[in-house]
Write a protein that holds these residues in place. Structure first.
Motif, PDB file in Angstrom:
ATOM      1  N   LYS A  16       0.804  -1.219   0.000  1.00  0.00           N
ATOM      2  CA  LYS A  16       0.000   0.000   0.000  1.00  0.00           C
ATOM      3  C   LYS A  16       0.839   1.271   0.000  1.00  0.00           C
ATOM      4  CE  LYS A  16      -3.733  -2.337   2.326  1.00  0.00           C
ATOM      5  NZ  LYS A  16      -4.352  -2.655   3.577  1.00  0.00           N
ATOM      6  N   ARG A  17       1.990   1.224   0.659  1.00  0.00           N
ATOM      7  CA  ARG A  17       2.859   2.403   0.787  1.00  0.00           C
ATOM      8  C   ARG A  17       4.312   1.954   0.782  1.00  0.00           C
ATOM      9  NH1 ARG A  17       0.648   6.532   5.036  1.00  0.00           N
ATOM     10  NH2 ARG A  17       2.795   6.517   5.681  1.00  0.00           N
ATOM     11  N   PRO A  18       5.214   2.873   0.483  1.00  0.00           N
ATOM     12  CA  PRO A  18       6.631   2.532   0.646  1.00  0.00           C
ATOM     13  C   PRO A  18       6.889   2.187   2.107  1.00  0.00           C
ATOM     14  CG  PRO A  18       6.373   4.610  -0.522  1.00  0.00           C
ATOM     15  CD  PRO A  18       5.015   4.233   0.001  1.00  0.00           C
ATOM     16  N   VAL A  19       7.931   1.413   2.344  1.00  0.00           N
ATOM     17  CA  VAL A  19       8.258   1.024   3.717  1.00  0.00           C
ATOM     18  C   VAL A  19       9.758   1.150   3.953  1.00  0.00           C
ATOM     19  CG1 VAL A  19       8.499  -1.441   3.208  1.00  0.00           C
ATOM     20  CG2 VAL A  19       7.870  -0.736   5.495  1.00  0.00           C
ATOM     21  N   VAL A  20      10.095   1.588   5.138  1.00  0.00           N
ATOM     22  CA  VAL A  20      11.486   1.637   5.572  1.00  0.00           C
ATOM     23  C   VAL A  20      11.685   0.409   6.445  1.00  0.00           C
ATOM     24  CG1 VAL A  20      13.228   2.913   6.884  1.00  0.00           C
ATOM     25  CG2 VAL A  20      11.499   4.164   5.551  1.00  0.00           C
ATOM     26  N   LEU A  21      12.544  -0.507   5.999  1.00  0.00           N
ATOM     27  CA  LEU A  21      12.867  -1.712   6.768  1.00  0.00           C
ATOM     28  C   LEU A  21      14.159  -1.455   7.530  1.00  0.00           C
ATOM     29  CD1 LEU A  21      12.427  -4.665   4.248  1.00  0.00           C
ATOM     30  CD2 LEU A  21      10.835  -3.936   6.008  1.00  0.00           C
ATOM     31  N   VAL A  22      14.139  -1.714   8.814  1.00  0.00           N
ATOM     32  CA  VAL A  22      15.339  -1.561   9.626  1.00  0.00           C
ATOM     33  C   VAL A  22      15.644  -2.909  10.247  1.00  0.00           C
ATOM     34  CG1 VAL A  22      16.397  -0.385  11.586  1.00  0.00           C
ATOM     35  CG2 VAL A  22      14.789   0.847  10.113  1.00  0.00           C
ATOM     36  N   PHE A  23      16.794  -3.473   9.893  1.00  0.00           N
ATOM     37  CA  PHE A  23      17.248  -4.721  10.496  1.00  0.00           C
ATOM     38  C   PHE A  23      18.107  -4.359  11.698  1.00  0.00           C
ATOM     39  CE2 PHE A  23      16.191  -8.131   7.524  1.00  0.00           C
ATOM     40  CZ  PHE A  23      15.802  -7.406   6.405  1.00  0.00           C
ATOM     41  N   PHE A  24      17.857  -5.019  12.830  1.00  0.00           N
ATOM     42  CA  PHE A  24      18.663  -4.772  14.024  1.00  0.00           C
ATOM     43  C   PHE A  24      18.874  -6.077  14.776  1.00  0.00           C
ATOM     44  CE2 PHE A  24      14.304  -4.300  15.272  1.00  0.00           C
ATOM     45  CZ  PHE A  24      14.215  -4.699  16.593  1.00  0.00           C
ATOM     46  N   GLN A  35       6.109   8.796   8.429  1.00  0.00           N
ATOM     47  CA  GLN A  35       4.705   8.658   8.031  1.00  0.00           C
ATOM     48  C   GLN A  35       4.241   9.872   7.230  1.00  0.00           C
ATOM     49  OE1 GLN A  35       2.880   7.811  11.951  1.00  0.00           O
ATOM     50  NE2 GLN A  35       2.117   5.957  10.941  1.00  0.00           N
ATOM     51  N   ALA A  36       4.636  11.066   7.646  1.00  0.00           N
ATOM     52  CA  ALA A  36       4.249  12.290   6.942  1.00  0.00           C
ATOM     53  C   ALA A  36       4.792  12.301   5.508  1.00  0.00           C
ATOM     54  CB  ALA A  36       4.739  13.517   7.706  1.00  0.00           C
ATOM     55  N   LEU A  37       5.908  11.631   5.298  1.00  0.00           N
ATOM     56  CA  LEU A  37       6.488  11.528   3.962  1.00  0.00           C
ATOM     57  C   LEU A  37       5.820  10.435   3.131  1.00  0.00           C
ATOM     58  CD1 LEU A  37      10.242  12.045   4.893  1.00  0.00           C
ATOM     59  CD2 LEU A  37       8.761  13.640   3.634  1.00  0.00           C
ATOM     60  N   GLY A  38       4.847   9.743   3.721  1.00  0.00           N
ATOM     61  CA  GLY A  38       4.073   8.750   2.982  1.00  0.00           C
ATOM     62  C   GLY A  38       4.587   7.330   3.055  1.00  0.00           C
ATOM     63  N   ALA A  39       5.432   7.034   4.047  1.00  0.00           N
ATOM     64  CA  ALA A  39       5.991   5.685   4.170  1.00  0.00           C
ATOM     65  C   ALA A  39       5.636   5.071   5.521  1.00  0.00           C
ATOM     66  CB  ALA A  39       7.510   5.726   4.004  1.00  0.00           C
TER      67      ALA A  39
END
Length: 140
Positions: free
Chosen positions: A61-69, A92-96
């Motif tokens: 539905k939207r771009p996603v930022v994946l963070v592996f930790f 979120q405000a940037l649409g992701a």
């Protein structure tokens, strides 16, 4: 398009490919992270309730930022997660969307989210399937 953050590098990814059982690197500097423009591996992670979720479905539905930790037990990761919590509204405000992925169990991921008031989903990659597919797994 899917955006993935590896430490300070941002890689733009698109499409989906079958992930092979990639090896675990012998040390951190021997990892081979996906390059910009690489296709998203077809792998799954587990939600806090144990449900299997494909990486591809995270950005339908939207771009996603994946963070592996490394996990909720890691003090450096906990501080980093705190900074991500602060940045989350702007993401979120940037649409992701933002999601975290660690080798913690689903139960430990849930506990980490509750303990640290993490407003975004944390997924379990206890099998290291995603970390391997993204070229991030290494032996410690």
């Amino acid at each position: 398009m899917l955006t993935i953050v590896f430490a300070a590098a941002i890689c733009m990814l698109s499409s989906v490919v079958m992930a092979e059982d990639a090896p675990i690197a012998s040390e951190a500097k021997a990892t081979t992270p996906l390059k910009a423009g690489a296709e998203v591996p077809e792998v799954s992670v587990q939600a806090a309730d144990g449900e299997e979720v494909t990486i591809a479905s995270l950005h339908e539905k939207r771009p996603v930022v994946l963070v592996f930790f490394r996990g909720g037990w890691c003090p450096i990761c906990t501080r980093h997660t705190g900074e991500l919590v602060k940045a989350y509204p702007e993401i979120q405000a940037l649409g992701a969307d933002l999601v975290g992925i660690s080798p913690d169990t689903p139960e430990n991921s849930k506990g980490n989210a509750e303990k640290n008031s993490v407003p975004f989903p944390l997924y379990s990659d206890a099998s290291l399937q995603a970390a391997r597919a993204f070229g991030l797994a290494f032996k410690v």
